[in-house]
Design a protein around this motif. Structure first.
Motif, PDB file in Angstrom:
ATOM      1  N   VAL A 189      48.001 -40.628   2.543  1.00 42.81           N
ATOM      2  CA  VAL A 189      47.741 -39.732   1.414  1.00 42.81           C
ATOM      3  C   VAL A 189      46.856 -40.421   0.388  1.00 42.81           C
ATOM      4  CG1 VAL A 189      48.799 -38.483  -0.507  1.00 42.81           C
ATOM      5  CG2 VAL A 189      49.862 -38.416   1.758  1.00 42.81           C
ATOM      6  N   TYR A 190      47.099 -41.699   0.148  1.00 39.54           N
ATOM      7  CA  TYR A 190      46.269 -42.420  -0.809  1.00 39.54           C
ATOM      8  C   TYR A 190      44.834 -42.552  -0.285  1.00 39.54           C
ATOM      9  CZ  TYR A 190      44.689 -45.735  -4.295  1.00 39.54           C
ATOM     10  OH  TYR A 190      43.987 -46.342  -5.318  1.00 39.54           O
ATOM     11  N   ALA A 191      44.677 -42.784   1.013  1.00 38.98           N
ATOM     12  CA  ALA A 191      43.342 -42.815   1.598  1.00 38.98           C
ATOM     13  C   ALA A 191      42.639 -41.471   1.417  1.00 38.98           C
ATOM     14  CB  ALA A 191      43.418 -43.186   3.081  1.00 38.98           C
ATOM     15  N   ALA A 192      43.403 -40.382   1.530  1.00 48.16           N
ATOM     16  CA  ALA A 192      42.836 -39.050   1.308  1.00 48.16           C
ATOM     17  C   ALA A 192      42.401 -38.884  -0.139  1.00 48.16           C
ATOM     18  CB  ALA A 192      43.856 -37.980   1.690  1.00 48.16           C
ATOM     19  N   LYS A 193      43.184 -39.404  -1.074  1.00 45.61           N
ATOM     20  CA  LYS A 193      42.787 -39.349  -2.485  1.00 45.61           C
ATOM     21  C   LYS A 193      41.486 -40.112  -2.709  1.00 45.61           C
ATOM     22  CE  LYS A 193      47.256 -38.613  -4.759  1.00 45.61           C
ATOM     23  NZ  LYS A 193      48.162 -39.058  -5.835  1.00 45.61           N
ATOM     24  N   GLN A 194      41.340 -41.248  -2.050  1.00 46.12           N
ATOM     25  CA  GLN A 194      40.102 -42.003  -2.182  1.00 46.12           C
ATOM     26  C   GLN A 194      38.905 -41.203  -1.677  1.00 46.12           C
ATOM     27  OE1 GLN A 194      41.150 -45.697  -0.109  1.00 46.12           O
ATOM     28  NE2 GLN A 194      41.153 -46.757  -2.085  1.00 46.12           N
ATOM     29  N   GLU A 195      39.079 -40.518  -0.557  1.00 51.76           N
ATOM     30  CA  GLU A 195      37.973 -39.712  -0.036  1.00 51.76           C
ATOM     31  C   GLU A 195      37.613 -38.582  -0.988  1.00 51.76           C
ATOM     32  OE1 GLU A 195      36.774 -36.591   3.494  1.00 51.76           O
ATOM     33  OE2 GLU A 195      38.378 -38.036   3.896  1.00 51.76           O
ATOM     34  N   ILE A 196      38.616 -37.858  -1.476  1.00 55.74           N
ATOM     35  CA  ILE A 196      38.349 -36.746  -2.393  1.00 55.74           C
ATOM     36  C   ILE A 196      37.653 -37.252  -3.645  1.00 55.74           C
ATOM     37  CG2 ILE A 196      39.434 -34.995  -3.847  1.00 55.74           C
ATOM     38  CD1 ILE A 196      41.652 -34.821  -1.664  1.00 55.74           C
ATOM     39  N   ALA A 197      38.123 -38.375  -4.169  1.00 53.47           N
ATOM     40  CA  ALA A 197      37.538 -38.934  -5.388  1.00 53.47           C
ATOM     41  C   ALA A 197      36.103 -39.397  -5.158  1.00 53.47           C
ATOM     42  CB  ALA A 197      38.396 -40.095  -5.886  1.00 53.47           C
ATOM     43  N   LEU A 198      35.883 -40.120  -4.084  1.00 53.63           N
ATOM     44  CA  LEU A 198      34.534 -40.601  -3.781  1.00 53.63           C
ATOM     45  C   LEU A 198      33.571 -39.442  -3.537  1.00 53.63           C
ATOM     46  CD1 LEU A 198      35.063 -43.714  -1.464  1.00 53.63           C
ATOM     47  CD2 LEU A 198      33.554 -43.621  -3.460  1.00 53.63           C
ATOM     48  N   ARG A 199      34.005 -38.482  -2.758  1.00 59.62           N
ATOM     49  CA  ARG A 199      33.135 -37.348  -2.450  1.00 59.62           C
ATOM     50  C   ARG A 199      32.766 -36.593  -3.736  1.00 59.62           C
ATOM     51  NH1 ARG A 199      32.151 -35.068   2.382  1.00 59.62           N
ATOM     52  NH2 ARG A 199      33.929 -36.153   3.350  1.00 59.62           N
ATOM     53  N   GLY A 200      33.745 -36.360  -4.584  1.00 56.33           N
ATOM     54  CA  GLY A 200      33.482 -35.671  -5.837  1.00 56.33           C
ATOM     55  C   GLY A 200      32.557 -36.457  -6.744  1.00 56.33           C
ATOM     56  N   PHE A 201      32.757 -37.762  -6.805  1.00 56.29           N
ATOM     57  CA  PHE A 201      31.917 -38.628  -7.636  1.00 56.29           C
ATOM     58  C   PHE A 201      30.467 -38.588  -7.146  1.00 56.29           C
ATOM     59  CE2 PHE A 201      30.071 -42.406  -9.377  1.00 56.29           C
ATOM     60  CZ  PHE A 201      30.787 -42.693 -10.534  1.00 56.29           C
TER      61      PHE A 201
END
Length: 465
Positions: free
Chosen positions: A219-231
């Motif tokens: 789940v934390y890895a998924a948060k990293q992807e969402i955050a990076l993609r949005g950034f």
């Protein structure tokens, strides 16, 4: 067919063999690029089109747009007779005969002339058009760099001002806490939804699945992807870097997130390596549908028995487009970085012909170095290397290629591609006016040393012309 973007570039989103371009403007030089979904164009025919500034009923001047290897479409007027409102006829390719047309760089284009006097230019330009698009995309491209480069590894850095002047790219630095804040802003519900998608798409280790003891790491890895993609989307970035020495309050080094973003076309460089990140973005945009291009690093070498080989890998960040197998998602300790065990895809690159490419800052100029390779299966299983990896045999041999690579100033970080051709990379280097050094089956060290000397003299002289 061809469409026009707001920036005046013509593009197509169709798989076409024949294109009739009727344009209503006099444009001396316009770039031709592909739309985001057009990676399968094999050939393009552009026929003489009529100018719009002559009155109806009078003889009108036709024009030929010549696809040139300089990365632009050259505008060539041809005096042909075309009465009234008659539209130019799309010729059958069987009704044309070969002629020669020289482009702005003096290279002869494969052209054809209609027997009734009309002129078209016909090229197998699937790769070439992607190269032209790549160069266009590099102009004003932005790359996000989280933290600085790895300490004591200066090859991962370079002159960003010179890069912007020569290549048109901009490297924007961000403190890693900007990414930390973005990760913290991602909701648990959004992360759980993405984690569920992972389970549908990949072979996820049982300990990471929903309800399992280590699911929180996924789940934390998924948060990293969402955050990076949005950034990256918010900032209009084409590529990015990370650095395991500068992770701030991130719980784990981004691995799975980086791999999935690369699969979607973003360039990436580890340890703050913005040059490899930039090169990766360019080669990604030149990669045809179904092809593979990835960040890579020489990890170790196999000197025998059998042919000498290179084992390429990185800590986590290798793109899954270089494998045809279904990747596994696993979690394992990482001995550097001082953070929690990171989640990553694990797979082995599918055998194929390809090349590894790097971008080098020589101080007075940039140089692209490429080495032809054959991606092969590992000699045996690699249970103690739970990361994505590729094994290849470099041409002409590991001994010669390694010596040539070091003499050329090649870096340990590269971009591996199984689909961007050597000719396409040569075209790109010519358009960008960047020195290109190629290592292949024909490489012989005595001649290679002389080539480097001659090339250095040429580029230093050409810079002053």
């Amino acid at each position: 067919m061809l469409k026009k973007r707001p920036d005046h570039c013509w593009y197509t989103t169709e798989n076409v063999d024949l294109v009739l371009l009727n344009y209503a403007e006099r444009i001396a030089c316009i770039p031709l690029v592909l739309g985001d979904d057009a990676h399968s164009v094999q050939s393009v025919v552009i026929k003489a089109a009529q100018s719009s500034d002559v009155k109806e009923g009078k003889s009108r001047e036709s024009h030929c747009l010549c696809l040139c290897w300089c990365g632009r479409i050259r505008y060539n007027p041809r005096h042909l007779s075309c009465k009234g409102n008659a539209e130019p006829v799309v010729p059958d390719i069987r009704d044309v005969v070969p002629v020669s047309t020289s482009c702005a760089l003096g290279k002869t284009c494969r052209s054809r002339r209609i027997q009734n006097g009309g002129v078209i230019v016909w090229l197998n330009v699937g790769a070439w058009v992607r190269v032209a698009r790549a160069w266009h995309d590099w102009q004003g491209a932005k790359f996000a760099r989280f933290g600085d480069n790895m300490r004591f590894v200066s090859v991962t850095d370079g002159d960003k001002v010179s890069a912007q002047m020569a290549l048109g790219i901009s490297v924007e630095n961000y403190g890693v806490n900007a990414l930390v804040a973005a990760v913290a802003a991602v909701s648990d519900a959004d992360a759980e939804a993405l984690a569920a998608e992972y389970e549908r798409l990949y072979d996820v280790a049982s300990e990471l699945k929903a309800g399992a003891p280590r699911h929180d790491s996924l789940v934390y890895a998924a948060k990293q992807e969402i955050a990076l993609r949005g950034f990256l989307e918010a900032g209009g970035f084409n590529a990015f870097t990370s650095n395991f020495e500068d992770l701030g309050d991130l719980k784990q080094l981004p691995g799975l997130a980086v791999q999935r973003l690369m699969a979607d076309g973003y360039g990436f460089g580890g340890e703050g390596d913005w040059k490899t990140s930039a090169l990766g973005a360019i080669l990604k945009s030149m990669t045809p549908a179904g092809g593979g291009t990835s960040f890579m690093e020489d990890y170790t070498y196999h000197f025998g028995p059998g042919p000498a080989k290179v084992l390429g890998a990185h800590m986590l960040e290798v793109c899954p487009t270089i494998t045809k197998a279904k990747p596994k998602i696993e979690i394992h300790p990482l001995g550097i970085g001082g953070k929690e065990d990171p989640v990553r895809m694990v797979f082995t690159a599918t055998p194929a012909a390809g090349r590894v490419v790097c971008l080098v800052d020589l101080g007075d100029r940039f140089r692209i170095v490429q080495n032809e390779i054959e991606i092969v299966e590992p000699n045996e299983d690699l249970p103690n290397l739970p990361v994505a990896r590729a094994v290849w045999q470099p041409a002409p041999s590991l001994e010669t290629s390694a010596e040539a690579w070091m003499l050329a100033g090649g870096s340990h970080h590269t971009v591996l591609t199984n689909s961007v051709t050597a000719e396409a990379i040569e075209d790109f280097a010519r358009i960008a006016k960047v020195e290109l050094v190629s290592i292949d089956e024909a490489t012989e060290m005595r001649a290679f040393r002389k080539e480097l000397q001659w090339s250095a003299a040429y580029h230093r002289l050409a810079e002053r012309l």
